[in-house]
Design a protein around this motif. Structure first.
Motif, PDB file in Angstrom:
ATOM      1  N   TYR A  74      91.124  64.471  41.152  1.00  0.00           N
ATOM      2  CA  TYR A  74      92.411  65.107  39.748  1.00  0.00           C
ATOM      3  C   TYR A  74      93.256  64.263  39.692  1.00  0.00           C
ATOM      4  N   ASN A  93      80.054  70.477  27.918  1.00  0.00           N
ATOM      5  CA  ASN A  93      79.872  72.168  29.052  1.00  0.00           C
ATOM      6  C   ASN A  93      79.362  71.547  30.449  1.00  0.00           C
ATOM      7  N   THR A  95      78.809  71.097  34.169  1.00  0.00           N
ATOM      8  CA  THR A  95      79.599  71.455  35.008  1.00  0.00           C
ATOM      9  C   THR A  95      78.841  71.350  36.278  1.00  0.00           C
ATOM     10  N   PRO A 112      84.272  71.806  35.529  1.00  0.00           N
ATOM     11  CA  PRO A 112      83.737  71.011  34.452  1.00  0.00           C
ATOM     12  C   PRO A 112      84.277  69.875  33.882  1.00  0.00           C
ATOM     13  N   HIS A 115      86.417  68.067  32.223  1.00  0.00           N
ATOM     14  CA  HIS A 115      88.032  68.425  31.737  1.00  0.00           C
ATOM     15  C   HIS A 115      88.866  66.777  32.215  1.00  0.00           C
TER      16      HIS A 115
END
Length: 154
Positions: A74, A93, A95, A112, A115
């Motif tokens: 992240y 979309n 995941t 996701p 993202h």
């Protein structure tokens, strides 16, 4: 009655020059339909390098599959590591469902892929042989369940 209405209708020539109230719509983008164009624009926005698309592509041999151990990196938090239980491929979309055990308690995270805060997905370890299913929900609370997976991929 219809003839009477026809007599009083005005012709197009009598209305004068046509006034343009709004800007005309752009032409098709090189013959590409609107939804395909929007989809491509969204992919460019959320996956500039194409690495996420490549990681999910069924044509790619090195794609992310169920039973892999993956680290999700992240932007503004610590990386998350876990075993992939399921990969849902549905365009933007898409995941990935990760499972890990933290202090003996099973934890699942639905990530996701596209993202904006996700930088990349790193495959830490692949199994010797893949199990014959795409979704490994059956490993929950069984002898096949994952152990504690650290950032090192143990």
């Amino acid at each position: 009655m219809f003839r009477a209405l026809r007599q009083f209708s005005t012709s197009r020539a009598s209305l004068g020059p046509k006034m343009q109230v709004y800007e005309p719509l752009p032409r098709l983008r090189n013959g590409q339909c609107l939804m395909e164009y929007v989809k491509q624009a969204q992919y460019e926005k959320f996956d500039k390098t194409g690495a996420k698309r490549k990681a999910l592509s069924l044509a790619n041999k090195e794609r992310i599959r169920a039973d892999d151990i993956v680290t999700v990196v992240y932007k503004n938090q610590k990386p998350v590591t876990g075993q992939v239980l399921m990969v849902k491929r549905s365009g933007l979309n898409s995941t990935v469902l990760l499972r890990n055990k933290i202090t003996g308690l099973g934890v699942e995270m639905n990530i996701p892929v596209y993202h904006p805060n996700i930088i990349r997905l790193d495959i830490v370890r692949r199994p010797v042989a893949y199990k014959p299913r795409n979704r490994h929900y059956y490993i929950r609370n069984s002898r096949l369940d994952v152990g504690e997976i650290g950032a090192s991929g143990n």
